[in-house]
Each structure stands twice: as structure tokens, then as C-alpha cells.
Design an enzyme around this catalytic site. Structure first.
Site, short mmCIF file in Angstrom:
data_model
loop_
_atom_site.label_atom_id
_atom_site.label_comp_id
_atom_site.label_asym_id
_atom_site.label_seq_id
_atom_site.Cartn_x
_atom_site.Cartn_y
_atom_site.Cartn_z
N TYR A 31 23.56 20.18 -0.30
CA TYR A 31 24.09 20.70 0.97
C TYR A 31 23.89 22.21 0.99
O TYR A 31 24.83 23.00 1.06
CB TYR A 31 25.55 20.30 1.22
CG TYR A 31 25.76 20.06 2.69
CD1 TYR A 31 25.28 18.89 3.27
CD2 TYR A 31 26.35 21.02 3.50
CE1 TYR A 31 25.39 18.67 4.63
CE2 TYR A 31 26.47 20.81 4.87
CZ TYR A 31 25.99 19.64 5.42
OH TYR A 31 26.10 19.45 6.77
N GLY A 35 23.07 31.01 0.26
CA GLY A 35 23.48 31.43 -1.09
C GLY A 35 22.64 30.73 -2.16
O GLY A 35 22.14 31.37 -3.10
N HIS A 36 22.47 29.40 -1.99
CA HIS A 36 21.62 28.67 -2.94
C HIS A 36 20.18 29.21 -2.89
O HIS A 36 19.53 29.38 -3.91
CB HIS A 36 21.58 27.19 -2.58
CG HIS A 36 22.89 26.47 -2.65
ND1 HIS A 36 23.54 26.01 -1.54
CD2 HIS A 36 23.68 26.15 -3.70
CE1 HIS A 36 24.67 25.40 -1.89
NE2 HIS A 36 24.79 25.49 -3.20
N GLN A 60 32.81 16.49 -12.67
CA GLN A 60 33.57 17.71 -12.43
C GLN A 60 34.57 17.57 -11.29
O GLN A 60 35.21 18.55 -10.90
CB GLN A 60 32.63 18.90 -12.20
CG GLN A 60 31.84 18.87 -10.92
CD GLN A 60 30.72 19.89 -10.94
OE1 GLN A 60 29.78 19.81 -11.73
NE2 GLN A 60 30.80 20.89 -10.06
N LYS A 148 29.54 33.76 -7.09
CA LYS A 148 30.56 33.09 -6.28
C LYS A 148 31.50 32.24 -7.14
O LYS A 148 32.70 32.20 -6.92
CB LYS A 148 29.84 32.23 -5.23
CG LYS A 148 30.63 31.11 -4.63
CD LYS A 148 31.42 31.59 -3.47
CE LYS A 148 32.39 30.58 -2.91
NZ LYS A 148 32.16 29.20 -3.19
P1 AMP Z 1 27.10 24.40 -5.84
O1 AMP Z 1 26.08 23.61 -5.08
O2 AMP Z 1 28.30 24.76 -5.03
O3 AMP Z 1 27.43 23.80 -7.18
O4 AMP Z 1 26.41 25.79 -6.15
C1 AMP Z 1 25.19 25.86 -6.85
C2 AMP Z 1 24.95 27.28 -7.26
O5 AMP Z 1 24.90 28.12 -6.11
C3 AMP Z 1 26.09 27.83 -8.15
O6 AMP Z 1 25.52 28.63 -9.19
C4 AMP Z 1 26.88 28.67 -7.18
O7 AMP Z 1 27.58 29.72 -7.80
C5 AMP Z 1 25.78 29.20 -6.28
N1 AMP Z 1 26.34 29.64 -5.01
C6 AMP Z 1 27.17 28.94 -4.19
N2 AMP Z 1 27.55 29.70 -3.14
C7 AMP Z 1 26.95 30.91 -3.30
C8 AMP Z 1 26.93 32.14 -2.56
N3 AMP Z 1 27.64 32.27 -1.43
N4 AMP Z 1 26.20 33.17 -3.05
C9 AMP Z 1 25.50 33.05 -4.20
N5 AMP Z 1 25.45 31.93 -4.94
C10 AMP Z 1 26.17 30.87 -4.51
#
Ligand code: AMP
Length: 285
Positions: A31, A35-36, A60, A148
Site C-alpha cells: 500500500y 515515503g516508500h 508483527q 518514520k
Molecule cells: P511499512 O510498509 O509501513 O512497513 O513501511 C515500510 C518502510 O517504509 C519502513 O522502513 C518505514 O519506516 C518506511 N516509511 C513508512 N512511511 C514513511 C515515511 N513517511 N517516510 C519515510 N519512510 C517511511
């Protein structure tokens, strides 16, 4: 290129390595948002080949959490990644990753019990276990995380150090909307009217930062100020507002060195987190 099996990914990576190319790995739960994609950009700047994983890791999520309703859209994610310089997308099923219940766990009890761990006591064991498993599968030169999730960064860095995992951990800054709200996949849960309350998290962090910049070194006073900013909006249900050591996550008597200001709060049914890491000079005598 999309790979859904561990064997298929290993075959593809074998070809990459035989050409002597460096591999950067961006683990995500899909999703995707900007940021990703900023992690993908960082990986591509530093590595020849970029692998992005899309896997909503059941380990998790506690039974009472949002595993079932966590947003998923493989087609959308693949279309977004196609517009980046991602070389391989690894999107395994739960059965591929966990064909039988895991008998092995990776646990960092001290780093996992604080902050997020107070309300999510099994979360970081699930994170550490899947990250180590993914590292065994991909064996990248560098792995990319976002600031984040600041506690996740501390947990992974420590695990890699403790277990001598041969990977370089790289951390990218938190990407925010123009108003300061840190981008998150969970924003799909937010209603437009929730936004001012959601913004309180970053405002609280900024208030904590200005106290530190003004010379304040007491964790208690910085935490009280962040709590005050959060509590000023009745739509915010505070989980925590903390000022800790960014590496150990321990509470300090005096704030100095690398300090993490971290907040978590519910806005409606959505739990949001945010943090800032600051280099704080010792108090002037
Ligand atoms: P997630 O899909 O939420 O597990 O996030 C995957 C990666 O994207 C993790 O390393 C998060 O820290 C990073 N991430 C999520 N949101 C952000 C953001 N706003 N800015 C930078 N990295 C992000």
C-alpha cells in the site's frame, strides 16, 4: 520483474550477483506511498539493483490489531513501482513465508518493551524475525528503512550488530505532507475531519524540539510540553510522548547526544506514530 517464491527470487538474485552487482533491499508491507518510494530512490542512488518486498507480516500484528483490514492492493503497488527504478518486486504469500508455524523467533526484549512495545508487546519480535528472514532470503548489501518508524530502526540496527549480519542499514528521513503529517499507509483510515487532530503529532514534536533548541535538557519537561500540545485537541487520545536515547531508547536523566522525541496517539480508530531525532549538545554549565 515480479517474484512470488523464495526459490524464484534466489534464482534471479544469483544471476545479479554473478555479474558482481550490488543489491539494495527495501522491505515494505505494501500500500505504497511517496515515503516508500523515497526509500527506493535512496537505494537506487547507492546500489546497482533494487529489490522491494511487499508482505503484510502477520507475526508483527497482535490478534486485536488491524491485520485483516490492513490496506492491500498488489496491482496498485506494482503500477507505482513500475514508475520507479525497482528491478525486482518480491511479493510472497503468507504460506510461502511461513509454510508452518514459526518455531524460531528473534527477540530484543529491552528495545521492544518500551514506547510502541507498551501497547504492542509482541510487535518487534515479529518485525525482527521477518527482517532477519528476509535478510537471509535476499542477502542484500544494504537494507533501507524510514526514520518514520524510529523504534524499528533502533531494533534492526541492534539486531544486525548483535548477530553480525553482513548488511549495511541505511535510514531515510521521514517524508511528510506539506502540512507536516508523516505519510503512512494507515492514512486511508483517516477521515478529512481527523486531519487537524492527526497534525497534532508533528506539532507536539516541533514543540519538544523548540524546547531543546532553547536549551531545555529535562526529559520530563520536554515530555510534558509534547503531551500538552497533543492534549489540547480532544480528538487526540494520547498513547505516549517520550524523549529517549535514539539508540538504546532508554530514558535519560539529561537529554544529550542523539535524542529521539517520539509520540503515538489514536485519532478516531487510527493509531498514528511520529518521531524526530535530534543531535543535542550537552547542557552549558
Ligand atoms: P511499512 O510498509 O509501513 O512497513 O513501511 C515500510 C518502510 O517504509 C519502513 O522502513 C518505514 O519506516 C518506511 N516509511 C513508512 N512511511 C514513511 C515515511 N513517511 N517516510 C519515510 N519512510 C517511511
Amino acid at each position: 520483474m515480479l517474484e512470488t517464491t523464495i526459490a524464484g527470487l534466489r534464482r534471479a538474485l544469483g544471476a545479479v550477483r554473478s555479474e558482481g552487482k550490488s543489491v539494495g533491499f527495501v522491505p515494505t508491507m505494501g500500500y505504497l506511498h511517496a515515503g516508500h518510494l523515497s526509500l527506493v530512490d535512496a537505494a537506487k542512488r547507492e546500489c546497482d539493483v533494487v529489490i522491494v518486498s511487499l508482505f503484510v507480516n502477520p507475526l508483527q500484528f497482535a490478534p486485536n490489531e488491524d491485520l485483516a483490514r490492513y490496506p492491500r492492493d498488489l496491482e496498485r503497488d506494482l503500477a507505482m513501482l513500475a514508475r520507479t527504478r525497482t528491478d525486482i518486486v518480491f511479493a510472497p504469500s503468507v504460506e510461502e513465508m511461513y509454510p508452518e508455524p514459526m518455531a524460531t523467533v528473534v527477540s530484543l526484549p529491552e528495545l521492544s518493551a518500551t514506547l510502541e512495545g507498551k501497547t504492542r508487546p509482541t510487535h518487534f519480535q515479529g518485525v525482527a524475525t521477518v527482517v532477519l528472514k528476509l535478510l537471509q532470503i535476499v542477502q542484500p548489501d544494504r537494507i533501507y528503512f524510514g526514520q518514520k518508524d524510529g523504534q524499528q530502526v533502533a531494533v534492526v540496527r541492534r539486531m544486525v550488530r548483535d548477530l553480525s549480519v553482513p548488511v549495511e542499514v541505511r535510514v531515510a528521513p521521514t517524508l511528510r505532507d506539506e502540512d507536516g503529517l508523516a505519510l503512512s499507509s494507515r492514512h486511508v483510515y483517516l477521515r478529512p475531519e481527523d486531519r487537524p487532530a492527526a497534525l497534532r503529532l508533528f506539532q507536539a514534536l516541533q514543540a519538544g524540539r523548540s524546547l531543546l533548541e532553547g536549551g531545555e535538557r529535562s526529559p520530563l519537561l520536554v515530555e510534558q510540553e509534547m503531551t500538552r500540545v497533543l492534549a489540547a485537541d480532544p480528538a487526540v487520545r494520547i498513547d505516549y510522548a517520550a524523549a529517549v536515547d535514539a539508540g538504546t531508547l532508554a530514558r535519560k536523566d539529561v537529554l544529550e547526544g542523539r535524542v529521539m522525541l517520539a509520540v503515538a496517539a489514536f485519532v478516531g480508530a487510527t493509531r498514528l506514530i511520529d518521531n524526530l531525532v535530534l543531535d543535542v549538545t550537552p547542557p552549558s554549565s
